[in-house]
Design an enzyme around this catalytic site. Structure first.
Site, PDB file in Angstrom:
ATOM      1  N   LYS A   1       0.859  -1.184   0.000  1.00  0.00           N
ATOM      2  CA  LYS A   1       0.000   0.000   0.000  1.00  0.00           C
ATOM      3  C   LYS A   1       0.895   1.232   0.000  1.00  0.00           C
ATOM      4  O   LYS A   1       1.685   1.440   0.914  1.00  0.00           O
ATOM      5  CB  LYS A   1      -0.904   0.001   1.233  1.00  0.00           C
ATOM      6  CG  LYS A   1      -1.774   1.244   1.329  1.00  0.00           C
ATOM      7  CD  LYS A   1      -2.694   1.192   2.531  1.00  0.00           C
ATOM      8  CE  LYS A   1      -3.538   2.453   2.604  1.00  0.00           C
ATOM      9  NZ  LYS A   1      -4.403   2.454   3.788  1.00  0.00           N
TER      10      LYS A   1
ATOM     11  N   LYS B   1      -1.747  -1.533  -4.144  1.00  0.00           N
ATOM     12  CA  LYS B   1      -2.676  -0.414  -3.981  1.00  0.00           C
ATOM     13  C   LYS B   1      -1.928   0.899  -4.046  1.00  0.00           C
ATOM     14  O   LYS B   1      -0.905   1.023  -3.366  1.00  0.00           O
ATOM     15  CB  LYS B   1      -3.357  -0.579  -2.618  1.00  0.00           C
ATOM     16  CG  LYS B   1      -4.286   0.532  -2.222  1.00  0.00           C
ATOM     17  CD  LYS B   1      -4.794   0.290  -0.812  1.00  0.00           C
ATOM     18  CE  LYS B   1      -5.727   1.409  -0.405  1.00  0.00           C
ATOM     19  NZ  LYS B   1      -6.271   1.208   0.915  1.00  0.00           N
TER      20      LYS B   1
HETATM   21  C1  PBG Z   1      -6.909   3.676   5.538  1.00  0.00           C
HETATM   22  C2  PBG Z   1      -7.326   3.432   4.165  1.00  0.00           C
HETATM   23  C3  PBG Z   1      -7.206   4.337   3.127  1.00  0.00           C
HETATM   24  C4  PBG Z   1      -7.756   3.721   2.014  1.00  0.00           C
HETATM   25  C5  PBG Z   1      -8.187   2.463   2.385  1.00  0.00           C
HETATM   26  N1  PBG Z   1      -7.898   2.287   3.730  1.00  0.00           N
HETATM   27  C6  PBG Z   1      -6.750   5.725   3.136  1.00  0.00           C
HETATM   28  C7  PBG Z   1      -5.407   6.065   3.621  1.00  0.00           C
HETATM   29  O1  PBG Z   1      -4.510   5.239   3.774  1.00  0.00           O
HETATM   30  O2  PBG Z   1      -5.247   7.250   3.880  1.00  0.00           O
HETATM   31  C8  PBG Z   1      -7.866   4.359   0.670  1.00  0.00           C
HETATM   32  C9  PBG Z   1      -8.817   3.736  -0.246  1.00  0.00           C
HETATM   33  C10 PBG Z   1      -9.257   4.597  -1.339  1.00  0.00           C
HETATM   34  O3  PBG Z   1      -8.721   5.687  -1.586  1.00  0.00           O
HETATM   35  O4  PBG Z   1     -10.186   4.176  -2.024  1.00  0.00           O
HETATM   36  N2  PBG Z   1      -6.588   2.597   6.252  1.00  0.00           N
END
Ligand code: PBG
Length: 328
Positions: free
Chosen positions: A198, A251
């Protein structure tokens, strides 16, 4: 001189639709989709969020109707995100047995049995006052105490009947902490789909409006992967595999297709891709202006993610794509 006989006539196989169907290499079915669902505590009626177009926060009372619709579209799985009423320093609302996600899970399990795969996000940022994905010690996000809490969240979701927990906090060792805890408590059948690679991304802003989880100070650079470091992304995936993950994730998706392809080449495990809120917003925004055809662009993007090697895609287009696939 290079020989040019016979002329390579690739157009032969493109001459009509049936011929094109016959030689189609990449296919897409609703089975490839995971549909995000946002559920908010104490909510009376649905709330729209400007940057997320048709995606809404649902009250618990609407969850059955929503899942019914998703199931009827032949989408096999949902990914639940909770928006709690109360945030605190410990992220308590994330792991209490009567938390909003736990309630949603039991409700769905009760009404749908095994006819839909229930996945739930495991993170702290919606639940902590700081809006960070881990717990604070002073000004720094403490890895190991965060893992204990993430494991507690996963356990409470398992008790409610979740099929797959999906940690997205990017703490080191989060998969191991969760796996050990689940196993110890007898939930050996609950799977883990980790947000393994991520990235620290500006594509998440609409989600932060939707889930109300923007960091209140600083940013997520000390835990999410820099988008400049493809090898590091592979090390994240490798670590999760070593810790017992069932499905890994890359991601965001669209700006990271190279990493999906690389992960597919390297690892022998199902690969998911999360096509995030900003990717959705770009398409929705341009379509609203009449600059692109939304359905065609959506389809081209989702096919490209599959072509790169994703086995399944979490996307806000899930319902729209499934409709398109079911009735082309
Ligand atoms: C936070 C989380 C995020 C997303 C999924 N889980 C945002 C972040 O890390 O700030 C983003 C998903 C999206 O943008 O669709 N745990």
């Amino acid at each position: 001189m290079t020989s040019s006989f016979p002329t390579r006539r690739l157009r032969r196989l493109r001459k009509n639709e049936k011929m094109r169907n016959l030689v189609q290499e990449i296919t897409f079915s609703p089975n490839d989709l995971i549909c995000p669902v946002f559920v908010q505590e104490d909510l009376k009626s649905r709330i729209q969020v400007d940057s997320m177009a048709e995606i809404e926060r649902l009250p618990l009372s609407d969850i059955t109707k929503e899942v019914e619709e998703i199931k009827n579209l032949k989408i096999p799985a949902i990914m639940l995100f909770g928006v709690p009423t109360k945030k605190d320093d410990a992220g308590t609302a994330a792991f209490v047995d009567d938390g909003i996600v736990q309630k949603a899970i039991s409700e769905i399990r009760k009404n749908f049995g095994d006819s839909i795969v229930i996945m739930a996000d495991v993170c702290l940022c919606q639940y902590t006052t700081s809006g960070h994905c881990g717990l604070l010690k002073g000004n720094h996000i403490d890895n190991d105490s965060s893992n204990e809490t993430l494991a507690k969240i996963a356990l409470s979701q398992a008790r409610a009947g979740v099929d797959i927990v999906s940690p997205s906090a990017m703490m080191d060792g989060q998969v191991k902490a969760i796996r050990e805890r689940l196993d110890r408590e007898g939930f050996t059948d609950v799977g883990i789909m980790s947000h393994s690679a991520k990235h620290r991304s500006s594509f998440y802003s609409p989600f932060r409006d939707m889930a109300s989880c923007a960091p209140q100070f600083g940013d997520r650079k000390s835990y999410q992967v820099p988008f400049t470091n493809p090898r590091e992304a592979m090390r994240e995936i490798e670590s999760d595999i070593n810790e017992g993950v069932d499905i890994v994730m890359v991601k965001p998706a669209l700006a990271y297709l190279d990493l999906i392809a690389e992960a597919k080449r390297r690892f022998n495990i199902p690969i998911s891709a999360y096509s995030v809120s900003g990717e959705y917003a770009l398409v929705k925004g341009a379509a609203k202006q009449g600059w692109i055809n939304e359905i065609d662009v959506m389809s081209e993007i989702l096919f490209s993610i599959k072509r790169a090697g994703a086995d399944m895609i979490v996307t806000y287009f899930a319902k729209m794509m499934a409709k398109q696939l079911n009735n082309p």
